[in-house]
Design an enzyme around this catalytic site. Structure first.
Site, short mmCIF file in Angstrom:
data_model
loop_
_atom_site.label_atom_id
_atom_site.label_comp_id
_atom_site.label_asym_id
_atom_site.label_seq_id
_atom_site.Cartn_x
_atom_site.Cartn_y
_atom_site.Cartn_z
N HIS A 45 0.70 -1.02 -0.20
CA HIS A 45 0.04 -0.10 -0.23
C HIS A 45 0.95 1.27 0.02
O HIS A 45 1.81 1.30 0.66
CB HIS A 45 -0.90 -0.18 1.20
CG HIS A 45 -1.87 1.23 1.33
ND1 HIS A 45 -1.68 2.07 2.40
CD2 HIS A 45 -2.74 1.52 0.62
CE1 HIS A 45 -2.39 3.10 2.13
NE2 HIS A 45 -3.17 2.88 1.02
N ASP A 94 -4.74 3.60 -4.85
CA ASP A 94 -4.98 4.13 -3.62
C ASP A 94 -6.13 4.92 -3.18
O ASP A 94 -6.25 5.99 -4.01
CB ASP A 94 -3.76 4.74 -3.25
CG ASP A 94 -3.71 5.06 -1.54
OD1 ASP A 94 -4.46 4.89 -0.97
OD2 ASP A 94 -2.38 5.31 -1.31
N TYR A 127 10.29 13.75 -11.82
CA TYR A 127 11.53 13.04 -11.67
C TYR A 127 11.86 12.56 -9.97
O TYR A 127 12.35 11.51 -10.03
CB TYR A 127 12.48 13.74 -12.32
CG TYR A 127 12.69 13.89 -13.82
CD1 TYR A 127 12.34 12.65 -14.43
CD2 TYR A 127 12.78 15.18 -14.35
CE1 TYR A 127 12.29 12.87 -15.77
CE2 TYR A 127 12.79 15.13 -15.79
CZ TYR A 127 12.62 13.95 -16.49
OH TYR A 127 12.57 14.26 -18.06
#
Length: 145
Positions: free
Chosen positions: A22, A66, A116
């Site tokens: 998770h 999620d 990034y």
């Protein structure tokens, strides 16, 4: 061979998806993304020759997004002044909407260099052969219920 597993998902990718917990993040990177240098601490999986949309669609058949965050899906934002079209984002919205009831509301954008930075913390990066520009997408794993 297994039944019900999309054929595009390699054993290496399935292993990484299973290992993720998770809140772990997964990046599906376009062909221009510096997967090896950004992913120094990640599992980097090569999927050259495959389109990001095909990979995303297959992954979301197995991978819950999620529900504890507002935007479990993040795109790399186009740099201001960069005259780039991003039609692939509409495809991403369609695919995410099929997998998550929040639809396009589950998707947000992250500034390029911040993307990034976040990608450098990802559990895994999939280096694709996707030719579309700004086709990088980051998924945050949810709980299997």
């Amino acid at each position: 061979m297994l039944k019900g597993i999309p054929k595009i998902l390699s054993p290496e990718l399935l292993k990484a998806l299973c290992e993720m917990g998770h809140s772990d993040r997964l990046v599906i990177a376009d062909g221009n993304f510096p997967a090896q240098s950004v992913g120094k601490n990640a599992v980097v999986i090569r999927m050259d020759g495959h389109r990001a949309c095909d990979i995303l669609e297959a992954i979301l058949q197995l991978f819950p997004l999620d529900t504890y965050v507002e935007h479990p899906v993040n795109l790399m934002q186009v740099m201001p002044g960069d005259p780039v079209e991003t039609p692939i984002w509409k495809e991403y919205e369609r695919i995410v909407s099929q997998a998550d009831r929040r639809g396009s509301a589950a998707i947000s954008q992250i500034e390029r260099f911040a993307f990034y930075e976040e990608a450098s913390k990802a559990y895994a990066i999939i280096a694709t052969g996707e030719e579309a520009l700004y086709a990088n997408i980051m998924l945050q794993k949810g709980v299997v219920v």
